[in-house]
Design a protein around this motif. Structure first.
Motif, PDB file in Angstrom:
ATOM      1  N   GLY A  91      -1.985  -4.554   2.217  1.00 19.32           N
ATOM      2  CA  GLY A  91      -2.404  -3.393   2.979  1.00 19.32           C
ATOM      3  C   GLY A  91      -1.642  -3.247   4.282  1.00 19.32           C
ATOM      4  O   GLY A  91      -0.790  -4.074   4.635  1.00 19.32           O
ATOM      5  N   TYR A 119       0.825  -1.213   0.000  1.00 18.38           N
ATOM      6  CA  TYR A 119       0.000   0.000   0.000  1.00 18.38           C
ATOM      7  C   TYR A 119       0.857   1.259   0.000  1.00 18.38           C
ATOM      8  O   TYR A 119       0.427   2.325  -0.462  1.00 18.38           O
ATOM      9  CB  TYR A 119      -0.957  -0.004   1.201  1.00 18.38           C
ATOM     10  N   HIS A 145      -5.427  -6.791  -0.714  1.00 18.58           N
ATOM     11  CA  HIS A 145      -6.549  -5.931  -1.087  1.00 18.58           C
ATOM     12  C   HIS A 145      -6.527  -5.701  -2.588  1.00 18.58           C
ATOM     13  O   HIS A 145      -5.459  -5.725  -3.213  1.00 18.58           O
ATOM     14  CB  HIS A 145      -6.471  -4.581  -0.365  1.00 18.58           C
ATOM     15  N   THR A 173      -5.655   2.819  -4.195  1.00 15.01           N
ATOM     16  CA  THR A 173      -6.666   2.383  -3.242  1.00 15.01           C
ATOM     17  C   THR A 173      -7.965   3.134  -3.534  1.00 15.01           C
ATOM     18  O   THR A 173      -7.971   4.160  -4.220  1.00 15.01           O
ATOM     19  CB  THR A 173      -6.221   2.677  -1.800  1.00 15.01           C
TER      20      THR A 173
END
Length: 411
Positions: free
Chosen positions: A271, A118, A277, A159
């Protein structure tokens, strides 16, 4: 509106050939124009401009092949939703390979080839890449509808909470590019799905994508209208529409939000919680296809391109043969500064005739006996203004500063 109405003085098909920018040949085929040297300069300069803008905005550039296995496009959904616009597959041993109709499947595979945290997101991947579409010969024309497309494409993997800001930033990049190119949008369009089976059947993904794009458009304050049946098969998009000399509209720039392909290619990132994710994929093209962008620029400017885009930016005009060495020296100074300069000497005709011949060149530097003696040049601007003789070095600096700033102004 019939096609004859487009045969104006700024019709890019006629003017592009007259100016030696591009041409076509039946032996190469319809919808497959080739670029002549001056056109190649405009194209290259446009490409370098957008690469620089993308680098400054945090994009990383990649190259990917123009071919892919049929299976690649089956996974992406192109084969089931878009194959009628694709060239037929080619047999390669036991496999079938296809000329790609878009770059996004390749970029999804490139993203998938490495693990991502992330902390790396948003990851902005850009490419000026070729793609191919089997347009019917009846809709082909000049540079606006072609079969081999050189696209300014990019895909942002991010994201969910980064999507709106990335789409907003893409719209701002488009605005800045249009300012530098001296063009204006005809309108902004929110392109939505229509009836029929050409769209991916995922109502919730469509709802989320449409809501995000609507939020971006509403927040931008830009006027826009919704149009059903104009979406990509995998998601809605913002289309920036432009108009040609006859008022006919086409899409130049796009911003799209895609939940579909990240799912199809099983893309993920790790993440902050250590779990996998799914990223969201934002597709965006700032100047669209280079072919369509140049067609629009020819029609908008009538061949009198902004100085930074002009094939020849400055022409040096020695009044007589005696000033030819000074002209060569000044042209060399311009070239060393990165300017595209040429010399039009007395052998090409009278000074007046040479000035008329160079009417589309942004700057004309006249060197007579007095200027040569003082290392000065008398600059003429394309709008007809004549400036007092100035030191040669100052002229080079002034012209270079306009070009480096991608300004559309004279000086």
């Amino acid at each position: 509106m019939n096609d004859n109405s487009h045969q104006s003085s700024h019709d890019h098909r006629r003017l592009g050939r007259e100016l030696g920018l591009f041409d076509t040949d039946p032996l190469i085929g319809a919808g497959l124009p080739y670029w002549l040297p001056d056109g190649a300069v405009v194209r290259h300069t446009l490409e370098e401009y957008i690469r620089g803008e993308e680098r400054r905005a945090g994009y990383r550039h990649v190259y990917s092949p123009v071919l892919g296995k049929r299976e690649l496009y089956e996974i992406s959904g192109h084969w089931s939703h878009y194959s009628e616009d694709m060239f037929p597959p080619m047999e390669l041993g036991a496999e079938q390979v296809v000329l790609r109709p878009s770059l996004c499947p390749h970029h999804a595979v490139i993203y998938r080839s490495r693990s991502h945290s992330y902390r790396e997101l948003p990851l902005r991947m850009a490419e000026l890449g070729d793609m191919y579409r089997s347009e019917l010969s009846g809709v082909l024309g000049g540079l606006t509808r072609v079969r081999a497309i050189h696209l300014n494409d990019a895909h942002i993997f991010c994201t969910l909470d980064q999507v709106a800001e990335e789409a907003r930033a893409a719209l701002e990049m488009i605005r800045r590019a249009y300012d530098a190119l001296g063009i204006s949008p005809a309108r902004y369009r929110l392109s939505l799905p229509g009836p029929g089976g050409k769209y991916v059947a995922a109502p919730e993904l469509w709802r989320r994508s449409t809501a995000l794009l609507t939020e971006v458009l509403d927040g931008s304050g830009l006027p826009y209208e919704a149009a059903e049946g104009e979406a990509a098969f995998y998601g809605p998009k913002i289309d920036v529409q432009v108009a040609d000399g006859a008022g006919r509209e086409s899409t130049l720039s796009t911003v799209q939000i895609d939940f579909h392909q990240p799912e199809r290619f099983d893309l993920h990132y790790i993440g902050a919680d250590g779990a996998k994710h799914r990223p969201v994929m934002v597709h965006r093209s700032v100047i669209g296809s280079v072919e369509r962008a140049v067609a629009l620029l020819i029609e908008k400017h009538g061949g009198a391109f902004p100085a930074w885009l002009a094939p020849t930016q400055l022409v040096v005009l020695p009044v007589s043969e005696a000033q030819s060495p000074d002209a060569v020296s000044f042209a060399r100074r311009c070239t060393e500064r990165g300017l595209r300069a040429e010399i039009a000497g007395p052998e090409s005709g009278t000074l007046g005739a040479r000035v008329r011949e160079a009417r589309l060149v942004p700057y004309q530097a006249v060197i007579g006996a007095k200027e040569a003696a003082d290392d000065r040049v008398a600059l003429r601007l394309r709008d007809g203004r004549r400036l007092d003789p100035q030191p040669a070095g100052e002229v080079v600096d002034r012209v270079a500063s306009v070009v480096d700033a991608h300004s559309t102004g004279p000086l």
